[in-house]
Write an enzyme that holds these catalytic residues in place. Structure first.
Site, PDB file in Angstrom:
ATOM      1  N   TYR A   1      60.619  47.858  75.029  1.00 15.67           N
ATOM      2  CA  TYR A   1      61.696  46.919  74.685  1.00 15.67           C
ATOM      3  C   TYR A   1      62.551  47.462  73.543  1.00 15.67           C
ATOM      4  O   TYR A   1      62.021  47.994  72.560  1.00 15.67           O
ATOM      5  CB  TYR A   1      61.096  45.584  74.244  1.00 15.67           C
ATOM      6  CG  TYR A   1      60.503  44.771  75.368  1.00 15.67           C
ATOM      7  CD1 TYR A   1      61.285  44.375  76.456  1.00 15.67           C
ATOM      8  CD2 TYR A   1      59.170  44.389  75.335  1.00 15.67           C
ATOM      9  CE1 TYR A   1      60.739  43.606  77.485  1.00 15.67           C
ATOM     10  CE2 TYR A   1      58.616  43.621  76.351  1.00 15.67           C
ATOM     11  CZ  TYR A   1      59.411  43.230  77.431  1.00 15.67           C
ATOM     12  OH  TYR A   1      58.868  42.487  78.427  1.00 15.67           O
TER      13      TYR A   1
ATOM     14  N   MET B   1      53.903  41.806  74.655  1.00 13.72           N
ATOM     15  CA  MET B   1      52.941  40.709  74.637  1.00 13.72           C
ATOM     16  C   MET B   1      51.565  41.162  75.137  1.00 13.72           C
ATOM     17  O   MET B   1      50.531  40.827  74.549  1.00 13.72           O
ATOM     18  CB  MET B   1      53.444  39.552  75.507  1.00 13.72           C
ATOM     19  CG  MET B   1      52.544  38.330  75.458  1.00 13.72           C
ATOM     20  SD  MET B   1      53.027  37.049  76.610  1.00 13.72           S
ATOM     21  CE  MET B   1      54.583  36.515  75.899  1.00 13.72           C
TER      22      MET B   1
ATOM     23  N   LYS C   1      34.070  31.101  58.158  1.00 15.80           N
ATOM     24  CA  LYS C   1      35.237  30.337  58.633  1.00 15.80           C
ATOM     25  C   LYS C   1      36.023  31.163  59.645  1.00 15.80           C
ATOM     26  O   LYS C   1      35.844  32.386  59.744  1.00 15.80           O
ATOM     27  CB  LYS C   1      36.107  29.937  57.438  1.00 15.80           C
ATOM     28  CG  LYS C   1      36.657  31.108  56.640  1.00 15.80           C
ATOM     29  CD  LYS C   1      37.236  30.662  55.303  1.00 15.80           C
ATOM     30  CE  LYS C   1      37.732  31.849  54.496  1.00 15.80           C
ATOM     31  NZ  LYS C   1      38.179  31.451  53.145  1.00 15.80           N
TER      32      LYS C   1
END
Ligand SMILES: *Cc1c(COP(=O)(O)O)cnc(C)c1O
Length: 378
Positions: free
Chosen positions: A269, A317, A50
């Site tokens: 950040y 990100m 899966k």
């Protein structure tokens, strides 16, 4: 895509990707064989594939597992079963989430075996079999302690009281799922006792009980068909003891930039890392959008050869930053590779640093990597 050295590759073009994910198919096959060898005689191992084979790629993974001897495969969603059917024409493909109303015809078309997870599922599959004029294969799932899917206690009692509720079905196996197999928990023995009761009343087809960790709980848990998933992909099924499985996944990022810092500066950040003295910082093109979890900020380790390089600052990100002050400069230049998951740093290690489990690291593996499927010949 096959290359001249017999490897397959996929994902992003090698020349353009910021990181390479290598899936060692020979290790995957060795893990399948190891699990099989641990099973008591008469029991066989299926392969749970899966979530895109736990992030490794369902096509190459399932094909390799078939070659290693797996004939039964489990997916979660019907759609995953349809995909798997394109790769394996003859496999028995079981769909754990079952067939919802309206999906039955697609199950038959693609030869998928639904888990029947409640009496309503049973009634609908029976009606479909009646319409089709023949019993069609299915798995009967009885809940013994997950409170998630499977016939609950009341439904189970109804079936035991009235076995004709199952007339007209081709029940190929009766399954249940362990909730705490990776722990030394009394729940394991409780579920085992319940499942034995289930088999006493519902002896049709094969009995399927153990997931990866369940296999290592001993022969009592093996029954006819084990359902290992995560261990095939290298995650330790016996937490707290040495990992018997071979590592399957390696993730290598290419250094984008290296900078010397000799003043007091902060990294990333939120300025969560402050540089104390002269340092070198390398920037890598992997971030939380690639499944490199944000919780790894200021916690993860990377490796350059045998040198450890701590992740500093937050995970962005698309980027992370590592402190490479201790790494010889010659081994740490733009374009050179850094192991984010590798021989020194397993999926389990990274998961521990992220405060999660190996399952989540694997199933989060990103779509922006170049993928190499090594068959072991290389
Ligand atoms: C995911 C799953 C498995 C495989 O579990 P692992 O812990 O990955 O071995 C087996 N059975 C069911 C019902 C599952 O949902």
């Amino acid at each position: 895509m096959a290359t001249t050295d017999g490897r397959q590759s996929g994902g992003v073009d090698a020349r353009l990707a910021g990181a390479v994910l290598t899936v060692d198919l020979a290790a995957l096959q060795a893990n399948y064989r190891l699990i099989s060898s641990r099973l008591t005689s008469g029991a066989t191992a299926s392969a749970v594939v899966k979530a895109d084979a736990y992030g490794t790629g369902i096509g190459p993974a399932a094909t390799a597992l078939w070659a290693a001897g797996a004939r039964d495969f489990f997916v979660a969603h019907a759609d995953e079963g349809v995909t798997l059917r394109r790769h394996l024409a003859d496999a028995r493909i079981h769909v754990l989430n079952g067939a919802h109303a309206g999906a039955e015809e697609a199950f038959r078309e693609h030869g998928l075996i639904p888990a029947l997870n409640c009496l309503d599922d049973v009634a609908r599959w029976r009606a479909f079999c009646a319409k089709a004029g023949q019993p069609l294969p299915c798995v009967l799932h009885v809940d013994t302690g997950m409170c998630r899917l499977g016939l609950d206690r009341r439904e189970y009692a109804r079936v035991v009281a009235d076995p004709s509720l199952l007339d007209g079905l081709d029940i190929q196996s009766v399954m249940s799922h362990l909730a705490s197999a990776d722990e030394d928990s009394p729940q394991n023995a409780e579920q085992l006792a319940l499942f034995r009761d289930v088999r006493g009343h519902l002896p049709m087809g094969r009995a399927s009980f153990a997931n990866s960790s369940g296999v290592f709980l001993g022969p009592d848990y093996h029954f006819d068909l084990a359902r290992p998933g995560v261990a095939l992909y290298g995650v330790n099924p016996t937490p707290g003891s040495p990992n018997p499985m071979a590592q399957v996944v390696r993730l290598q990022a290419k250094i984008l930039q290296v900078r010397d810092v000799d003043s007091a500066e902060t990294v990333g950040y939120g300025a969560t890392h402050r540089i104390a003295g002269p340092s070198r910082i390398a920037t890598l093109p992997v971030g939380y959008a690639d499944g490199y979890l944000r919780s790894l900020g200021n916690r993860a380790t990377a490796y350059i050869g045998d040198y450890e390089a701590p992740l500093v600052g937050r995970v962005s990100m698309d980027l992370i930053t590592i402190d490479v002050t201790a790494v010889p400069e010659a081994q740490c230049r733009p374009g050179m590779t850094v192991d984010l998951i590798g021989p020194h740093h397993t999926v389990d290690d990274l998961a521990a640093q992220a405060g999660t489990i190996g399952y989540e690291i694997l199933t989060s593996l990103g779509r922006r990597y170049h993928r190499v499927y090594a068959d072991g010949a290389a």
